[in-house]
Design a protein around this motif. Sequence first.
Motif, PDB file in Angstrom:
ATOM      1  N   LYS A  37     -63.016 -48.985   8.101  1.00 36.25           N
ATOM      2  CA  LYS A  37     -62.435 -50.224   7.590  1.00 36.25           C
ATOM      3  C   LYS A  37     -63.263 -51.361   8.316  1.00 36.25           C
ATOM      4  CE  LYS A  37     -58.917 -48.634   9.784  1.00 36.25           C
ATOM      5  NZ  LYS A  37     -57.905 -48.008  10.421  1.00 36.25           N
ATOM      6  N   ILE A  38     -63.117 -52.781   7.908  1.00 35.21           N
ATOM      7  CA  ILE A  38     -63.837 -53.831   8.483  1.00 35.21           C
ATOM      8  C   ILE A  38     -63.179 -53.770   9.742  1.00 35.21           C
ATOM      9  CG2 ILE A  38     -63.909 -56.404   8.215  1.00 35.21           C
ATOM     10  CD1 ILE A  38     -65.070 -54.810   6.066  1.00 35.21           C
ATOM     11  N   SER A  39     -62.009 -53.467  10.214  1.00 29.87           N
ATOM     12  CA  SER A  39     -61.745 -53.981  11.754  1.00 29.87           C
ATOM     13  C   SER A  39     -62.364 -52.747  12.520  1.00 29.87           C
ATOM     14  CB  SER A  39     -60.312 -53.515  11.859  1.00 29.87           C
ATOM     15  OG  SER A  39     -59.864 -52.004  11.400  1.00 29.87           O
ATOM     16  N   ASP A  40     -63.256 -51.882  12.006  1.00 31.87           N
ATOM     17  CA  ASP A  40     -63.989 -50.825  12.778  1.00 31.87           C
ATOM     18  C   ASP A  40     -65.562 -51.836  13.139  1.00 31.87           C
ATOM     19  OD1 ASP A  40     -62.179 -48.699  12.727  1.00 31.87           O
ATOM     20  OD2 ASP A  40     -63.073 -47.996  11.055  1.00 31.87           O
ATOM     21  N   LEU A  41     -65.580 -52.652  12.510  1.00 32.49           N
ATOM     22  CA  LEU A  41     -67.106 -53.442  12.826  1.00 32.49           C
ATOM     23  C   LEU A  41     -67.417 -53.639  14.468  1.00 32.49           C
ATOM     24  CD1 LEU A  41     -67.455 -55.651   9.737  1.00 32.49           C
ATOM     25  CD2 LEU A  41     -68.822 -53.744  10.201  1.00 32.49           C
ATOM     26  N   PRO A  42     -66.397 -54.142  15.167  1.00 32.87           N
ATOM     27  CA  PRO A  42     -66.978 -54.255  16.467  1.00 32.87           C
ATOM     28  C   PRO A  42     -67.356 -53.246  17.258  1.00 32.87           C
ATOM     29  CG  PRO A  42     -64.949 -55.628  16.083  1.00 32.87           C
ATOM     30  CD  PRO A  42     -65.070 -54.651  14.826  1.00 32.87           C
ATOM     31  N   TYR A  43     -66.422 -52.223  16.772  1.00 36.77           N
ATOM     32  CA  TYR A  43     -66.829 -50.808  17.511  1.00 36.77           C
ATOM     33  C   TYR A  43     -68.133 -50.181  16.912  1.00 36.77           C
ATOM     34  CZ  TYR A  43     -66.754 -45.731  18.325  1.00 36.77           C
ATOM     35  OH  TYR A  43     -67.249 -44.402  18.529  1.00 36.77           O
ATOM     36  N   VAL A  44     -68.482 -50.366  15.900  1.00 37.37           N
ATOM     37  CA  VAL A  44     -69.778 -49.978  15.181  1.00 37.37           C
ATOM     38  C   VAL A  44     -70.685 -50.799  15.868  1.00 37.37           C
ATOM     39  CG1 VAL A  44     -70.997 -49.931  13.199  1.00 37.37           C
ATOM     40  CG2 VAL A  44     -68.779 -49.085  13.133  1.00 37.37           C
ATOM     41  N   ALA A  45     -70.700 -52.200  15.762  1.00 43.31           N
ATOM     42  CA  ALA A  45     -71.785 -52.912  16.456  1.00 43.31           C
ATOM     43  C   ALA A  45     -72.118 -52.693  17.644  1.00 43.31           C
ATOM     44  CB  ALA A  45     -71.423 -54.540  16.066  1.00 43.31           C
ATOM     45  N   ILE A  46     -71.084 -52.332  18.709  1.00 44.12           N
ATOM     46  CA  ILE A  46     -71.325 -52.211  20.069  1.00 44.12           C
ATOM     47  C   ILE A  46     -72.060 -50.709  20.107  1.00 44.12           C
ATOM     48  CG2 ILE A  46     -70.143 -51.633  22.192  1.00 44.12           C
ATOM     49  CD1 ILE A  46     -68.194 -53.702  21.618  1.00 44.12           C
ATOM     50  N   ARG A  47     -71.369 -49.808  19.493  1.00 52.52           N
ATOM     51  CA  ARG A  47     -72.316 -48.290  19.638  1.00 52.52           C
ATOM     52  C   ARG A  47     -73.390 -48.556  19.010  1.00 52.52           C
ATOM     53  NH1 ARG A  47     -70.981 -43.953  15.559  1.00 52.52           N
ATOM     54  NH2 ARG A  47     -72.125 -41.967  16.151  1.00 52.52           N
ATOM     55  N   CYS A  48     -73.775 -49.078  18.078  1.00 49.24           N
ATOM     56  CA  CYS A  48     -75.289 -49.097  17.533  1.00 49.24           C
ATOM     57  C   CYS A  48     -76.097 -49.936  18.488  1.00 49.24           C
ATOM     58  CB  CYS A  48     -75.151 -49.717  16.039  1.00 49.24           C
ATOM     59  SG  CYS A  48     -74.567 -48.669  14.961  1.00 49.24           S
ATOM     60  N   LEU A  49     -75.575 -51.078  19.180  1.00 49.33           N
ATOM     61  CA  LEU A  49     -76.284 -51.837  19.938  1.00 49.33           C
ATOM     62  C   LEU A  49     -76.878 -50.897  21.494  1.00 49.33           C
ATOM     63  CD1 LEU A  49     -77.785 -54.409  20.771  1.00 49.33           C
ATOM     64  CD2 LEU A  49     -75.645 -54.843  21.900  1.00 49.33           C
ATOM     65  N   VAL A  50     -75.763 -50.298  21.664  1.00 43.64           N
ATOM     66  CA  VAL A  50     -76.198 -49.424  23.049  1.00 43.64           C
ATOM     67  C   VAL A  50     -77.118 -48.363  22.728  1.00 43.64           C
ATOM     68  CG1 VAL A  50     -74.915 -47.999  24.650  1.00 43.64           C
ATOM     69  CG2 VAL A  50     -73.910 -49.886  24.170  1.00 43.64           C
ATOM     70  N   LEU A  51     -76.618 -47.770  21.699  1.00 41.34           N
ATOM     71  CA  LEU A  51     -77.700 -46.549  21.259  1.00 41.34           C
ATOM     72  C   LEU A  51     -79.052 -47.094  20.757  1.00 41.34           C
ATOM     73  CD1 LEU A  51     -75.389 -44.246  18.921  1.00 41.34           C
ATOM     74  CD2 LEU A  51     -76.564 -43.764  21.253  1.00 41.34           C
ATOM     75  N   THR A  52     -79.182 -48.091  20.099  1.00 37.20           N
ATOM     76  CA  THR A  52     -80.415 -48.769  19.852  1.00 37.20           C
ATOM     77  C   THR A  52     -81.244 -49.040  21.254  1.00 37.20           C
ATOM     78  OG1 THR A  52     -79.622 -49.455  17.702  1.00 37.20           O
ATOM     79  CG2 THR A  52     -81.695 -50.600  18.562  1.00 37.20           C
ATOM     80  N   ILE A  53     -80.696 -49.665  22.016  1.00 39.47           N
ATOM     81  CA  ILE A  53     -81.299 -50.090  23.157  1.00 39.47           C
ATOM     82  C   ILE A  53     -81.750 -49.135  23.954  1.00 39.47           C
ATOM     83  CG2 ILE A  53     -80.918 -51.269  25.521  1.00 39.47           C
ATOM     84  CD1 ILE A  53     -79.085 -53.062  23.976  1.00 39.47           C
ATOM     85  N   ILE A  54     -81.001 -47.929  24.153  1.00 36.55           N
ATOM     86  CA  ILE A  54     -81.558 -46.764  25.040  1.00 36.55           C
ATOM     87  C   ILE A  54     -82.575 -46.191  24.227  1.00 36.55           C
ATOM     88  CG2 ILE A  54     -80.489 -44.279  25.576  1.00 36.55           C
ATOM     89  CD1 ILE A  54     -77.837 -45.622  26.062  1.00 36.55           C
ATOM     90  N   ILE A  55     -82.600 -46.025  23.126  1.00 38.24           N
ATOM     91  CA  ILE A  55     -83.785 -45.185  22.031  1.00 38.24           C
ATOM     92  C   ILE A  55     -84.944 -45.870  22.216  1.00 38.24           C
ATOM     93  CG2 ILE A  55     -84.302 -44.319  19.994  1.00 38.24           C
ATOM     94  CD1 ILE A  55     -81.485 -43.727  19.577  1.00 38.24           C
ATOM     95  N   GLU A  56     -84.655 -47.247  21.812  1.00 40.38           N
ATOM     96  CA  GLU A  56     -86.023 -48.040  21.701  1.00 40.38           C
ATOM     97  C   GLU A  56     -86.687 -48.408  23.063  1.00 40.38           C
ATOM     98  OE1 GLU A  56     -85.850 -51.578  19.275  1.00 40.38           O
ATOM     99  OE2 GLU A  56     -84.839 -50.173  17.564  1.00 40.38           O
ATOM    100  N   CYS A  57     -85.781 -48.352  24.141  1.00 41.30           N
ATOM    101  CA  CYS A  57     -86.250 -48.623  25.573  1.00 41.30           C
ATOM    102  C   CYS A  57     -87.081 -47.420  25.892  1.00 41.30           C
ATOM    103  CB  CYS A  57     -85.480 -49.195  26.518  1.00 41.30           C
ATOM    104  SG  CYS A  57     -85.160 -51.060  26.287  1.00 41.30           S
ATOM    105  N   LEU A  58     -86.500 -46.176  25.697  1.00 37.30           N
ATOM    106  CA  LEU A  58     -87.041 -44.945  26.008  1.00 37.30           C
ATOM    107  C   LEU A  58     -88.436 -44.689  25.258  1.00 37.30           C
ATOM    108  CD1 LEU A  58     -84.066 -42.488  26.222  1.00 37.30           C
ATOM    109  CD2 LEU A  58     -85.610 -43.184  27.995  1.00 37.30           C
TER     110      LEU A  58
END
Length: 116
Positions: free
Chosen positions: A2-23
């Motif tokens: 749902k649209i209401s899931d967007l903040p959760y999706v954004a935070i999860r994606c951001l954290v995972l992206t930062i971890i992966i790309e920095c590694l």
Amino acid sequence: MKISDLPYVAIRCLVLTIIIECLVAFVIGYRKKDLLNILLVNFITNPIVSTIPVYFNVKYGVTPRNICLFVLELMVLIVEGYLYKKYLKYKKVNPYILSLILNLSSYLIGVIINYF
């Protein structure tokens, strides 16, 4: 989803992206100050790329989502490449190639994580 899931999706994606790309950047040879710049660039670009396609998927379906994602990822490659060229100190990797490597690695690893 749902649209209401967007903040959760954004935070999860951001954290995972930062971890992966920095590694990945660390493995390539980037160090402290450059990793901080990579982190900051992702704070700018990742929320856009992780939320807009989800919105498109919910509102319009998978095909418009995929088109939107492709266009956004191309734009991110260009923007991140430019920012890396301007701000990173380690110059042994072309900044646009670095952007491609980092984004491809985070996207593919994200696909694998989401599969499970």
